[in-house]
Motif scaffolding. Structure first.
Motif, mmCIF file in Angstrom:
data_model
loop_
_atom_site.group_PDB
_atom_site.id
_atom_site.type_symbol
_atom_site.label_atom_id
_atom_site.label_comp_id
_atom_site.label_asym_id
_atom_site.label_seq_id
_atom_site.Cartn_x
_atom_site.Cartn_y
_atom_site.Cartn_z
ATOM 1 N N ILE A 1 43.181 42.319 52.419
ATOM 2 C CA ILE A 1 43.914 41.087 52.718
ATOM 3 C C ILE A 1 45.294 41.409 53.278
ATOM 4 O O ILE A 1 45.746 40.805 54.256
ATOM 5 C CB ILE A 1 44.046 40.219 51.454
ATOM 6 C CG1 ILE A 1 42.666 39.795 50.949
ATOM 7 C CG2 ILE A 1 44.903 38.986 51.730
ATOM 8 C CD1 ILE A 1 42.691 39.138 49.587
ATOM 9 N N SER A 2 45.966 42.378 52.673
ATOM 10 C CA SER A 2 47.307 42.755 53.109
ATOM 11 C C SER A 2 47.304 43.207 54.566
ATOM 12 O O SER A 2 48.122 42.758 55.376
ATOM 13 C CB SER A 2 47.859 43.862 52.213
ATOM 14 O OG SER A 2 49.103 44.333 52.678
ATOM 15 N N PHE B 1 40.185 36.252 48.944
ATOM 16 C CA PHE B 1 39.706 37.230 47.974
ATOM 17 C C PHE B 1 38.185 37.359 48.051
ATOM 18 O O PHE B 1 37.639 38.469 47.999
ATOM 19 C CB PHE B 1 40.148 36.820 46.569
ATOM 20 C CG PHE B 1 40.277 37.964 45.607
ATOM 21 C CD1 PHE B 1 41.252 38.933 45.787
ATOM 22 C CD2 PHE B 1 39.429 38.073 44.520
ATOM 23 C CE1 PHE B 1 41.379 39.992 44.899
ATOM 24 C CE2 PHE B 1 39.543 39.128 43.622
ATOM 25 C CZ PHE B 1 40.521 40.089 43.815
ATOM 26 N N ILE C 1 42.713 43.750 47.770
ATOM 27 C CA ILE C 1 44.092 43.377 48.111
ATOM 28 C C ILE C 1 44.553 44.139 49.349
ATOM 29 O O ILE C 1 45.254 43.597 50.204
ATOM 30 C CB ILE C 1 45.027 43.634 46.915
ATOM 31 C CG1 ILE C 1 44.627 42.740 45.742
ATOM 32 C CG2 ILE C 1 46.487 43.380 47.290
ATOM 33 C CD1 ILE C 1 45.320 43.083 44.434
ATOM 34 N N PHE D 1 53.235 38.411 47.946
ATOM 35 C CA PHE D 1 51.874 37.886 47.905
ATOM 36 C C PHE D 1 51.914 36.365 48.104
ATOM 37 O O PHE D 1 51.689 35.603 47.156
ATOM 38 C CB PHE D 1 51.205 38.233 46.573
ATOM 39 C CG PHE D 1 51.164 39.698 46.273
ATOM 40 C CD1 PHE D 1 50.211 40.518 46.845
ATOM 41 C CD2 PHE D 1 52.109 40.263 45.407
ATOM 42 C CE1 PHE D 1 50.168 41.878 46.561
ATOM 43 C CE2 PHE D 1 52.081 41.617 45.119
ATOM 44 C CZ PHE D 1 51.115 42.436 45.710
ATOM 45 N N TYR E 1 40.285 37.108 40.559
ATOM 46 C CA TYR E 1 41.341 36.529 41.395
ATOM 47 C C TYR E 1 42.333 35.739 40.543
ATOM 48 O O TYR E 1 43.552 35.872 40.718
ATOM 49 C CB TYR E 1 40.740 35.619 42.462
ATOM 50 C CG TYR E 1 41.787 34.782 43.164
ATOM 51 C CD1 TYR E 1 42.604 35.338 44.145
ATOM 52 C CD2 TYR E 1 41.992 33.446 42.820
ATOM 53 C CE1 TYR E 1 43.592 34.592 44.768
ATOM 54 C CE2 TYR E 1 42.974 32.681 43.444
ATOM 55 C CZ TYR E 1 43.766 33.271 44.412
ATOM 56 O OH TYR E 1 44.756 32.532 45.012
ATOM 57 N N PHE F 1 50.376 38.169 41.574
ATOM 58 C CA PHE F 1 50.729 37.386 42.757
ATOM 59 C C PHE F 1 51.850 36.389 42.487
ATOM 60 O O PHE F 1 52.799 36.271 43.274
ATOM 61 C CB PHE F 1 49.504 36.646 43.295
ATOM 62 C CG PHE F 1 48.375 37.542 43.731
ATOM 63 C CD1 PHE F 1 48.570 38.894 43.963
ATOM 64 C CD2 PHE F 1 47.097 37.029 43.916
ATOM 65 C CE1 PHE F 1 47.533 39.729 44.361
ATOM 66 C CE2 PHE F 1 46.052 37.841 44.319
ATOM 67 C CZ PHE F 1 46.261 39.188 44.533
ATOM 68 N N TYR G 1 47.123 34.920 50.052
ATOM 69 C CA TYR G 1 46.306 35.458 48.962
ATOM 70 C C TYR G 1 45.605 34.314 48.230
ATOM 71 O O TYR G 1 45.913 33.978 47.093
ATOM 72 C CB TYR G 1 47.172 36.294 48.014
ATOM 73 C CG TYR G 1 47.626 37.582 48.663
ATOM 74 C CD1 TYR G 1 46.897 38.753 48.528
ATOM 75 C CD2 TYR G 1 48.773 37.611 49.456
ATOM 76 C CE1 TYR G 1 47.291 39.932 49.147
ATOM 77 C CE2 TYR G 1 49.181 38.781 50.086
ATOM 78 C CZ TYR G 1 48.433 39.937 49.926
ATOM 79 O OH TYR G 1 48.819 41.095 50.545
#
Length: 309
Positions: A102-103, A184, A99, A174, A159, A167, A179
């Motif tokens: 991705i963030s 993921f 996470i 999110f 996920y 999420f 996301y």
């Protein structure tokens, strides 16, 4: 031997690209990375890798990546709200790091890690990019087929759990278009191929620049954290290199099947760590049964269940 499939992420670069390597090295140097004897370049083995810019002797210490560049589960989040939610959720290390990737990657140039993320492959060479049908076709007789399917299913299920429990409850933090399952799988593909355990530090971490080093089964040089000398990640060469030669490290004494599962490639050179599992047992109707049973017991084995040798 690499297998790649297109993903839906909007960040990263072509896996063979070196154009952003200068940006990464300049950023690291400006932030305190020691002058390097290595440069990112296109290579025959691995697509791109770190190449010696001068003669290197056996036993030479290289890299010296400062600890502030390590990305671990306790790294500071660029988006404080995202970090707060994830820390309060008490997630395990791997999904937390996924996470985080991705963030930060989705923040583009506003992320302090931007010079690193633009060098990461847009499509990691990962088993996660395969469909189950592709696994069943390409690994039909492989002993790692079931492990590959399990890996894909585990990441997909993780996920889905996160989408249902975190999420969907914080859609502003999110967003579903960021996301995604593809994002993921991208994040886990990066972790599978680049995350290292630093024994002296006792933690898992991504190490920018150091993770551009490719694996060779013929090499016994490993990354580690040096608590002295500025607290940095280093490795010691186990052989000499000439200018222009690719410098390698070891990802561990792993058979090719494990390398495919974890890193998404099969070595093109001989791998002395390869082995084949043979399931064997004794037939109690065999005239030599007693002799074979005695031989097994002398080696700490028994006749049942069948043995993997």
């Amino acid at each position: 031997m690499n297998f790649r499939k297109k993903t839906g992420v909007s960040w990263g670069c072509d896996p063979r690209s070196i154009e952003n390597g200068t940006l990464l090295q300049d950023w690291l140097t400006n932030e305190g990375l020691a002058k390097q004897k290595l440069v990112l370049d296109r290579v025959e083995s691995g697509g791109r890798g770190l190449v010696a810019t001068q003669s290197l002797r056996q036993g030479e210490r290289l890299l010296f990546v400062p600890s502030k560049f390590l990305i671990s589960a306790d790294s500071e989040w660029g988006c404080a709200e995202t970090g707060k939610i994830i820390k309060e959720a008490g997630l395990p290390e791997w999904p937390t790091l996924a996470i985080f990737l991705i963030s930060e990657a989705s923040r583009g140039t506003t992320s302090p890690w931007f010079p690193y993320f633009v060098t990461l492959p847009k499509t990691p060479s990962s088993i996660l990019q395969w469909t189950e049908d592709e696994v069943n076709i390409w690994l039909t007789a492989s002993p790692v087929r079931e492990k590959a399917l399990e890996c894909i299913r585990d990441v997909t299920e993780t996920y889905r759990d996160l989408r249902a429990t975190i999420f969907s409850k914080h859609p502003d933090v999110f967003p579903s278009q960021v996301y995604t399952l593809e994002a993921f799988k991208w994040a886990f593909g990066i972790l599978f191929s680049r995350l290292v355990r630093l024994p002296s530090l006792g933690k898992l971490a991504l190490v920018p620049w150091a993770d551009m080093l490719n694996h060779s089964p013929q090499v016994d040089a490993f990354l580690d954290f040096d608590q002295s000398n500025g607290k940095s990640v280093v490795f010691v060469t186990d052989r000499a290199y000439q200018p222009g030669e690719q410098v390698f490290i070891s990802y561990g004494k792993r058979p090719s099947g494990e390398l495919l599962l974890a890193y998404g490639f099969i070595p093109s050179e001989f791998n002395a760590h390869d082995y084949v599992e043979l399931e064997m047992g004794l037939d109690n109707e065999d005239p030599s049964y007693d002799a074979k049973l005695t031989a097994l017991e002398e080696h700490g084995l028994s006749s049942y269940p069948p043995h993997l040798i």
